[in-house]
Design an enzyme around this catalytic site. Structure first.
Site, mmCIF file in Angstrom:
data_model
loop_
_atom_site.group_PDB
_atom_site.id
_atom_site.type_symbol
_atom_site.label_atom_id
_atom_site.label_comp_id
_atom_site.label_asym_id
_atom_site.label_seq_id
_atom_site.Cartn_x
_atom_site.Cartn_y
_atom_site.Cartn_z
ATOM 1 N N ASP A 46 0.840 -1.205 0.000
ATOM 2 C CA ASP A 46 0.000 0.000 0.000
ATOM 3 C C ASP A 46 0.875 1.255 0.000
ATOM 4 O OD1 ASP A 46 0.825 -0.150 2.612
ATOM 5 O OD2 ASP A 46 -1.162 0.128 3.498
ATOM 6 N N SER A 47 2.204 1.056 -0.028
ATOM 7 C CA SER A 47 3.127 2.170 -0.303
ATOM 8 C C SER A 47 2.814 2.735 -1.692
ATOM 9 C CB SER A 47 4.591 1.701 -0.235
ATOM 10 O OG SER A 47 4.781 0.538 -1.017
ATOM 11 N N ASP A 85 -0.969 -6.219 -0.345
ATOM 12 C CA ASP A 85 -1.214 -5.572 0.943
ATOM 13 C C ASP A 85 -2.695 -5.300 1.103
ATOM 14 O OD1 ASP A 85 0.294 -4.798 3.107
ATOM 15 O OD2 ASP A 85 1.236 -3.100 2.078
ATOM 16 N N LYS A 114 -1.004 -9.465 2.796
ATOM 17 C CA LYS A 114 -0.247 -8.998 3.958
ATOM 18 C C LYS A 114 -1.135 -8.062 4.747
ATOM 19 C CE LYS A 114 3.245 -5.822 3.783
ATOM 20 N NZ LYS A 114 2.668 -4.746 4.624
ATOM 21 N N GLU A 116 -1.180 -5.566 8.494
ATOM 22 C CA GLU A 116 -0.364 -4.981 9.558
ATOM 23 C C GLU A 116 -0.965 -5.255 10.939
ATOM 24 O OE1 GLU A 116 0.254 -0.777 8.876
ATOM 25 O OE2 GLU A 116 1.047 -1.111 6.862
ATOM 26 N N GLU A 182 9.405 -3.867 10.410
ATOM 27 C CA GLU A 182 9.747 -2.562 9.835
ATOM 28 C C GLU A 182 10.263 -1.606 10.900
ATOM 29 O OE1 GLU A 182 6.905 -0.921 7.099
ATOM 30 O OE2 GLU A 182 7.940 1.015 7.005
HETATM 31 O O1 KIV Z 1 3.502 -1.098 1.600
HETATM 32 C C1 KIV Z 1 4.649 -1.514 1.563
HETATM 33 O O2 KIV Z 1 5.398 -1.279 0.607
HETATM 34 C C2 KIV Z 1 5.129 -2.306 2.675
HETATM 35 C C3 KIV Z 1 6.579 -2.630 2.733
HETATM 36 C C4 KIV Z 1 7.321 -1.418 3.123
HETATM 37 C C5 KIV Z 1 6.870 -3.773 3.607
HETATM 38 O O3 KIV Z 1 4.368 -2.639 3.526
#
Ligand code: KIV
Length: 263
Positions: A46-47, A85, A114, A116, A182
């Protein structure tokens, strides 16, 4: 020669045997280039919000934005494991709703999701795993909790180390196949790595993790912000600007297109 496909069981079994290489990607070209570079895992993170969509953080990223990019990235991946994510708001409600959102990610081409958090997402990890959706955990500095943390700060320092180790353990016990650590002090990440039965994938967590993940745009200098933990392996930002300047100069000088480039 085609590489063997990376799968969730192979990724998990690599703990202690080989260092795992992970990178983010957000569309067909970035995923294809990463896959061709033989990475083990590609994360549609989600970056996306920060590095592609121009948001200040990951909180505004929506499920439909993620699905759009997961679908695009999936077309570029042959061998790496593709993980999506889950954006903010898709796993904070009921577990049933979380499963529905995760199913959408799988239908879009992801092989795992993924999410969090530690204790707060244990039930979600358990249920997703039960229904056959592999989960990667993410503890330490979890960017979706930036407001609760009061900024992007290193987590797990001093007396927070035990709590962090416990969070990683809970994620593993709930059924996750790997966990991202992280912005965690290197010594703490090393301890968590030795105490956790699944691969730990560090970002700003030192060399003692089982693998590393980096954001595509950070290691290629394509962004405007440069995190301390990211090394620029190639200045693609400068190379691209230079190439486009050459194009502009050629157009202005009338040297592009040539006869060979015309019909
Ligand atoms: O969103 C993302 O790119 C991430 C990584 C930094 C692990 O969660």
């Amino acid at each position: 020669m085609d590489r063997e496909k990376m799968t969730v069981p192979k990724f998990r079994a690599a703990k202690g045997k080989q260092r795992l290489v992970c990178i983010t990607a957000y569309d067909e070209p970035t995923a294809r280039l990463a896959d061709q570079a033989n990475v083990d895992l590609i994360l549609v993170g989600d970056s996306l919000g920060n590095v592609v969509l121009g948001y200040a953080n990951t909180l505004p990223v929506t499920q439909s934005e993620m699905l759009h990019h997961v679908r695009a990235a999936s077309h570029g991946v042959k061998s790496a494991l593709l993980v999506a994510d889950m954006p903010f708001g898709t796993f904070q409600g009921s577990v049933d709703r979380t499963v529905e959102y995760a199913c959408e990610m799988i239908k879009a081409g992801a092989e795992a999701v993924k999410l969090e958090g530690g204790k707060a997402v244990e039930a979600a990890i358990q249920r997703l795993t039960e229904v056959g959706i592999p989960v990667m955990g993410h503890v330490g500095m979890t960017p979706q909790s930036v407001n609760a943390f009061g900024g992007f700060r290193v987590q797990g320092r001093g007396n927070q180390a035990d709590a962090l180790a416990m969070e990683a353990r809970r994620v593993a016990d709930a059924g996750a196949f790997a966990v991202v650590l992280e912005m965690v002090p290197a010594m703490v990440a090393e301890r968590v790595t030795s105490e956790t039965p699944i691969p730990t994938i560090g970002i700003g967590a030192g060399v003692g993790c089982d693998g590393q993940v980096q954001v595509f745009h950070d290691i290629l200098n394509l962004g405007t912000f440069h995190p301390k933990h990211a090394r620029v392996f190639f200045d693609a930002g400068a190379a691209i600007t230079n190439a486009i300047s050459n194009y502009a100069d050629s157009v202005r000088a009338g040297s592009f297109p040539t006869d060979e480039e015309s019909f």
